[in-house]
Design a protein around this motif. Structure first.
Motif, short mmCIF file in Angstrom:
data_model
loop_
_atom_site.label_atom_id
_atom_site.label_comp_id
_atom_site.label_asym_id
_atom_site.label_seq_id
_atom_site.Cartn_x
_atom_site.Cartn_y
_atom_site.Cartn_z
N VAL A 109 139.78 37.40 20.82
CA VAL A 109 139.54 36.50 21.94
C VAL A 109 138.51 37.12 22.88
N GLU A 110 137.96 36.29 23.75
CA GLU A 110 137.09 36.78 24.81
C GLU A 110 137.94 36.91 26.07
N VAL A 111 138.11 38.13 26.55
CA VAL A 111 138.95 38.39 27.71
C VAL A 111 138.08 38.52 28.95
N HIS A 112 138.32 37.65 29.92
CA HIS A 112 137.63 37.74 31.20
C HIS A 112 138.52 38.51 32.16
N LEU A 113 138.14 39.75 32.44
CA LEU A 113 138.87 40.59 33.38
C LEU A 113 138.40 40.24 34.79
N LEU A 114 139.30 39.67 35.58
CA LEU A 114 138.96 39.13 36.89
C LEU A 114 139.68 39.93 37.97
N VAL A 115 138.92 40.74 38.71
CA VAL A 115 139.47 41.51 39.82
C VAL A 115 139.15 40.75 41.11
N LEU A 116 140.19 40.24 41.76
CA LEU A 116 140.03 39.52 43.02
C LEU A 116 140.37 40.47 44.15
N ASP A 117 139.36 40.89 44.87
CA ASP A 117 139.47 42.03 45.77
C ASP A 117 139.42 41.60 47.24
N SER A 118 140.52 41.80 47.94
CA SER A 118 140.56 41.54 49.38
C SER A 118 140.45 42.82 50.19
N SER A 119 140.09 43.91 49.53
CA SER A 119 139.91 45.19 50.22
C SER A 119 138.59 45.20 50.98
N GLU A 120 138.46 46.19 51.83
CA GLU A 120 137.24 46.33 52.62
C GLU A 120 136.79 47.79 52.64
N GLY A 121 135.59 48.01 53.15
CA GLY A 121 135.10 49.36 53.42
C GLY A 121 135.09 50.27 52.22
N HIS A 122 135.58 51.50 52.42
CA HIS A 122 135.50 52.50 51.36
C HIS A 122 136.40 52.14 50.18
N VAL A 123 137.48 51.37 50.42
CA VAL A 123 138.35 50.97 49.31
C VAL A 123 137.61 50.01 48.39
N LEU A 124 136.95 49.03 48.98
CA LEU A 124 136.15 48.09 48.19
C LEU A 124 135.04 48.82 47.45
N ALA A 125 134.39 49.77 48.12
CA ALA A 125 133.32 50.54 47.47
C ALA A 125 133.87 51.34 46.30
N GLY A 126 135.06 51.91 46.46
CA GLY A 126 135.67 52.64 45.35
C GLY A 126 135.98 51.75 44.17
N HIS A 127 136.40 50.53 44.46
CA HIS A 127 136.66 49.58 43.37
C HIS A 127 135.36 49.19 42.67
N ARG A 128 134.30 49.02 43.44
CA ARG A 128 133.00 48.69 42.82
C ARG A 128 132.57 49.82 41.88
N ASP A 129 132.78 51.05 42.31
CA ASP A 129 132.43 52.19 41.47
C ASP A 129 133.29 52.20 40.20
N ALA A 130 134.57 51.89 40.36
CA ALA A 130 135.47 51.89 39.20
C ALA A 130 135.04 50.83 38.19
N VAL A 131 134.70 49.64 38.69
CA VAL A 131 134.25 48.56 37.80
C VAL A 131 132.93 48.92 37.14
N ALA A 132 132.00 49.49 37.92
CA ALA A 132 130.70 49.87 37.36
C ALA A 132 130.84 50.95 36.30
N GLY A 133 131.89 51.76 36.40
CA GLY A 133 132.08 52.84 35.44
C GLY A 133 132.84 52.43 34.19
N LEU A 134 133.27 51.18 34.10
CA LEU A 134 133.98 50.74 32.90
C LEU A 134 133.03 50.70 31.71
N PRO A 135 133.41 51.24 30.58
CA PRO A 135 132.53 51.18 29.41
C PRO A 135 132.42 49.76 28.88
N PRO A 136 131.26 49.35 28.41
CA PRO A 136 131.14 48.01 27.83
C PRO A 136 131.99 47.90 26.58
N VAL A 137 132.69 46.76 26.45
CA VAL A 137 133.58 46.54 25.32
C VAL A 137 133.27 45.16 24.74
#
Length: 468
Positions: free
Chosen positions: A34-62
């Protein structure tokens, strides 16, 4: 190719969870084609949101996994267009219900439902930011035999057929999506040999599986666990407020004993899945999946600061006698540092109080849906949203005197416990009238959202530029 949405709503730091859920998405795509759409709905702000962006950017392509990370501004832009295109009355009010300024367990999942529809997904699979996956600790062998208590769902069939893939190795994460993709949307007859056992009413065998769920293992709610430790009698009084009126005492005591405990602490060793009408007390919203035939008809309540409000569709599925699968790939519960802070403590107990106040309204609706049974479905086997909206509106006519007594119980109990519970009692007493009013108006708002839901769902198809 079948598309599914694996969603993680969050308002707190959870980079590790994002990476873990991404592994589950990869497992689903790899083993089920199947095609899995991983959907992160983020209500965080500031450094927490930035950390999540880094985590998502670091995910290996699958292959087969598409990742979407939306902050609240991006969610609002999408919702604003959906609401505008839907033509619903009171568009600003509807937008506020879908993206309120306060915490809403239902609204965050409603946003996932709408985005999944826009992305062309057949199902939504929800996880939470304060949870981890178990690892297999015992034999990975599988019998795949209906009625067996052995490991089920690992039948060795090709993932491209929509069945389960190869058995998980000992030490591998135990992903709930395994059972969800095995069973969701399929007729009970197609699951012979893929579930461990069936306890489904044969009269419902012509309806596809609408929901698949498991629970959690590990710590019970950190706040109510402390109440039990401080005074078991007070615990019974407080948690007893979650039990519907009129239950026999023996049932009431059993429900209190089981409340907030999930599936206990037994580690996972082998799969056990049951085709049945799933009880809401046996599943947790961190470990749940619905087909679009359910959430495409009725949303979740957008009530703010109210735990338990997001279990509404579990009750609807059970009341309408739709088939479900209950499994034991339970997620590990843990509590973040925020939950153990004074601010987190007070926020939780406000939400717990709102839960107690919402219980009479929801139970009135659940009683009506259970009484309606299959009559809650139209000729196509879909939930009749107008009937549900009517039940919700009727509930707002309940006498509020019972809820005043509920707040009295909370007040007496918390003052008896003393310490920060007494401080919470002072805060709740100051907010008493607002809490009572909100418990009723939350249901009025929910009925309004149900009325708007079909136009909202249909309008997602016309939203352009989904490139997240």
């Amino acid at each position: 190719m079948r598309r599914v949405c694996l969603t993680l709503p969050t308002n707190r730091a959870c980079a590790e969870t994002i990476r873990a859920v991404a592994e589950e998405a990869a497992y689903g795509a790899r083993n089920f084609g199947v095609e899995v759409h991983l959907l992160v709905l983020d209500s965080s702000e500031g450094h927490v949101l930035a950390g999540h962006r880094d985590a998502v950017a670091g995910l290996p392509p699958v292959p087969g996994v598409v990742v979407h990370h939306l902050d609240e501004a991006e969610q609002r832009a999408f919702l604003r267009e959906v609401v505008a295109r839907s033509g619903v009355a009171g568009p600003d009010r509807v937008l506020d219900l879908l993206l309120p300024s306060r915490v809403s367990y239902g609204a965050c999942t409603d946003r996932a439902f709408l985005l999944a529809e826009a992305l062309g997904c057949d199902s939504v699979h929800r996880r939470d930011s304060d949870s981890r996956y178990q690892s297999r600790t015992g034999s990975a062998e599988s019998t795949g035999t209906t009625g067996s208590t052995e490991n089920s769902g690992n039948s060795g069939n090709s993932g491209k057929s929509g069945l389960a893939g190869a058995p998980d190795e000992v030490g591998a994460p135990v992903f709930p999506i395994h059972h969800e993709l095995t069973s969701l949307g399929r007729l009970p007859a197609d699951l012979v040999g893929l579930v461990s056992r069936s306890r489904l009413d044969p009269a419902c065998a012509d309806r596809p599986v609408a929901m698949v769920g498991g629970s959690f293992v590990g710590e019970m709610s950190v706040d109510v666990a402390e109440i039990h430790r401080l005074d078991p009698a007070v615990y019974e009084d407080v948690i007893g407020l979650s039990v519907p009126d009129g239950y026999p005492e023996i049932w009431r005591r059993n429900l209190i004993a089981e409340a907030f405990r999930g599936a206990g602490t037994t580690p996972f060793t082998r799969d056990l899945s049951t085709l049945t009408h799933v009880s809401p007390t046996r599943v947790d919203m961190c470990n749940i999946a619905f087909t679009r035939e359910v959430y495409g008809r009725v949303p979740l309540p957008p009530a703010t600061d109210t735990i338990g409000s997001d279990y509404f569709l579990v009750h609807v599925v059970q009341g309408a006698r739709l088939p479900g699968v209950l499994h034991n790939r339970h997620i590990v519960n843990f509590h973040t540092d925020e939950r153990r802070s004074d601010a987190g403590f007070l926020a939780y107990h406000r939400r717990l109080a709102k839960y107690f106040l919402s219980t009479p309204y929801f139970e009135a609706v659940y009683g009506r849906t259970a009484a309606a049974g299959a009559e809650l479905l139209d000729d196509g086997g879909r939930v009749r949203a107008a009937a549900v909206a009517g039940f919700v509106r009727d509930s707002t006519r309940l006498d509020p005197a019972g809820n005043r007594e509920r707040l009295d119980v909370v007040d007496r109990s918390y003052r008896k416990l003393g310490g920060r519970y007494a401080e919470a009692a002072e805060v709740l007493a100051a907010e008493r009238e607002r809490l009572l009013d909100e418990a009723r108006t939350d249901m009025e708002d929910f009925a309004l959202l149900i009325d708007a839901w079909d136009p909202l769902i249909r309008s997602t198809k016309s939203v352009k530029g989904i490139t997240w």
